[in-house]
Design a protein around this motif. Structure first.
Motif, mmCIF file in Angstrom:
data_model
loop_
_atom_site.group_PDB
_atom_site.id
_atom_site.type_symbol
_atom_site.label_atom_id
_atom_site.label_comp_id
_atom_site.label_asym_id
_atom_site.label_seq_id
_atom_site.Cartn_x
_atom_site.Cartn_y
_atom_site.Cartn_z
ATOM 1 N N LEU A 176 0.848 -1.194 0.000
ATOM 2 C CA LEU A 176 0.000 0.000 0.000
ATOM 3 C C LEU A 176 0.880 1.239 0.000
ATOM 4 C CD1 LEU A 176 -2.365 -1.285 2.794
ATOM 5 C CD2 LEU A 176 -2.979 -1.035 0.381
ATOM 6 N N THR A 177 0.605 2.153 -0.921
ATOM 7 C CA THR A 177 1.351 3.399 -0.922
ATOM 8 C C THR A 177 0.732 4.376 0.064
ATOM 9 O OG1 THR A 177 2.377 5.070 -2.333
ATOM 10 C CG2 THR A 177 0.072 4.543 -2.794
ATOM 11 N N HIS A 178 1.385 5.492 0.254
ATOM 12 C CA HIS A 178 0.903 6.525 1.172
ATOM 13 C C HIS A 178 -0.533 6.899 0.799
ATOM 14 C CE1 HIS A 178 0.524 10.346 3.218
ATOM 15 N NE2 HIS A 178 1.633 10.061 3.884
ATOM 16 N N PRO A 179 -1.432 6.988 1.765
ATOM 17 C CA PRO A 179 -2.835 7.269 1.457
ATOM 18 C C PRO A 179 -3.073 8.638 0.824
ATOM 19 C CG PRO A 179 -2.482 7.184 3.821
ATOM 20 C CD PRO A 179 -1.202 6.762 3.182
ATOM 21 N N HIS A 180 -2.076 9.514 0.865
ATOM 22 C CA HIS A 180 -2.199 10.843 0.252
ATOM 23 C C HIS A 180 -1.107 11.078 -0.787
ATOM 24 C CE1 HIS A 180 -5.335 11.799 3.073
ATOM 25 N NE2 HIS A 180 -4.544 11.455 4.071
ATOM 26 N N SER A 181 -0.701 10.007 -1.477
ATOM 27 C CA SER A 181 0.365 10.136 -2.477
ATOM 28 C C SER A 181 0.040 11.173 -3.532
ATOM 29 C CB SER A 181 0.639 8.784 -3.149
ATOM 30 O OG SER A 181 1.302 7.938 -2.259
ATOM 31 N N GLN A 182 -1.228 11.307 -3.896
ATOM 32 C CA GLN A 182 -1.603 12.267 -4.927
ATOM 33 C C GLN A 182 -1.337 13.701 -4.486
ATOM 34 O OE1 GLN A 182 -3.690 10.799 -2.883
ATOM 35 N NE2 GLN A 182 -5.301 12.232 -2.317
ATOM 36 N N ARG A 183 -1.277 13.956 -3.193
ATOM 37 C CA ARG A 183 -0.956 15.295 -2.682
ATOM 38 C C ARG A 183 0.553 15.519 -2.619
ATOM 39 N NH1 ARG A 183 -4.667 15.261 2.670
ATOM 40 N NH2 ARG A 183 -6.637 14.720 1.652
ATOM 41 N N LEU A 184 1.302 14.420 -2.553
ATOM 42 C CA LEU A 184 2.742 14.509 -2.340
ATOM 43 C C LEU A 184 3.562 14.282 -3.597
ATOM 44 C CD1 LEU A 184 2.701 12.310 0.885
ATOM 45 C CD2 LEU A 184 2.744 14.809 0.774
ATOM 46 N N SER A 185 2.921 13.815 -4.666
ATOM 47 C CA SER A 185 3.645 13.464 -5.885
ATOM 48 C C SER A 185 2.688 13.432 -7.061
ATOM 49 C CB SER A 185 4.321 12.100 -5.708
ATOM 50 O OG SER A 185 3.325 11.103 -5.527
ATOM 51 N N GLN A 186 3.110 12.817 -8.157
ATOM 52 C CA GLN A 186 2.282 12.708 -9.355
ATOM 53 C C GLN A 186 1.428 11.437 -9.356
ATOM 54 O OE1 GLN A 186 4.423 13.420 -13.051
ATOM 55 N NE2 GLN A 186 6.051 14.434 -11.902
ATOM 56 N N ALA A 187 1.128 10.922 -8.207
ATOM 57 C CA ALA A 187 0.338 9.688 -8.101
ATOM 58 C C ALA A 187 -1.124 9.955 -8.408
ATOM 59 C CB ALA A 187 0.455 9.108 -6.695
ATOM 60 N N PRO A 188 -1.800 8.979 -9.014
ATOM 61 C CA PRO A 188 -3.257 9.089 -9.159
ATOM 62 C C PRO A 188 -3.931 8.981 -7.793
ATOM 63 C CG PRO A 188 -2.354 7.413 -10.636
ATOM 64 C CD PRO A 188 -1.262 7.801 -9.687
ATOM 65 N N GLN A 189 -5.182 9.318 -7.759
ATOM 66 C CA GLN A 189 -6.003 9.232 -6.541
ATOM 67 C C GLN A 189 -6.113 7.769 -6.102
ATOM 68 O OE1 GLN A 189 -7.522 11.934 -5.102
ATOM 69 N NE2 GLN A 189 -8.560 10.767 -3.521
ATOM 70 N N PRO A 190 -5.974 7.475 -4.808
ATOM 71 C CA PRO A 190 -6.202 6.104 -4.333
ATOM 72 C C PRO A 190 -7.650 5.672 -4.606
ATOM 73 C CG PRO A 190 -5.098 7.399 -2.646
ATOM 74 C CD PRO A 190 -5.531 8.358 -3.725
ATOM 75 N N VAL A 191 -7.843 4.388 -4.752
ATOM 76 C CA VAL A 191 -9.186 3.859 -4.983
ATOM 77 C C VAL A 191 -10.005 3.982 -3.700
ATOM 78 C CG1 VAL A 191 -8.438 2.290 -6.814
ATOM 79 C CG2 VAL A 191 -8.450 1.498 -4.459
#
Length: 160
Positions: free
Chosen positions: A76-91
């Motif tokens: 599991l990645t960080h639950p707020h990766s989209q705020r911290l990087s170019q990650a898509p929104q978690p499901v």
């Protein structure tokens, strides 16, 4: 994983590939080069890079052979990766997805399952009355481990 961001503007993927790692969870900095770069780099690793809570084309779980038998690993990645990087929104259904992955691993003969969570700093130091730093802990880990805990509510997806 996190080690992919050990140096500013440098990603030591080759060095990481040489470490004795059996499986790793994607961290927020692994998304810094974008999802396509992450997928390309993940293919170059000799171990599975896992991400169950964000749809990026990586496996959510793996079976690792150990001397005591197969161990299931859910990443599991960080639950707020989209705020911290170019990650898509978690499901939205990540907890149900984790439960299903755990059940699937159990059907494959796995007796033990480990959830790898790249949570980064889930707490921030605060000063106590004496000036000493005091950590305040997040409840994210409890949210993730709860499906395996001893809950007796019927709303639970069940123990895998």
């Amino acid at each position: 994983m996190g080690a992919a961001h050990s140096l500013p503007d440098a990603r030591p993927w080759k060095d990481i590939a040489e470490l004795p790692i059996s499986a790793a969870a994607v961290g927020n900095h692994e998304f810094d080069g974008g999802v396509s770069t992450l997928r390309t780099r993940a293919k170059s690793l000799p171990f599975p890079l896992l991400c169950a809570n964000v749809d990026v084309g990586l496996p959510g779980c793996a079976v690792v052979d150990t001397v005591v038998g197969p161990v299931g690993v859910i990443g599991l990645t960080h639950p707020h990766s989209q705020r911290l990087s170019q990650a898509p929104q978690p499901v939205d259904d990540w907890s149900e997805r984790v439960n299903e992955l755990a059940r699937s691993l159990r059907r494959q003969g796995v007796r033990w399952t480990v959830a790898l969570l790249h949570d980064g700093a889930a707490w921030w130091p605060q000063r106590s009355g004496t000036g000493a730093p005091v950590g305040t802990r997040s409840d994210r880990l409890a949210q993730i481990t709860c499906p395996w805990g001893s809950r007796s509510t019927s709303s639970s997806a069940g123990t895998p």
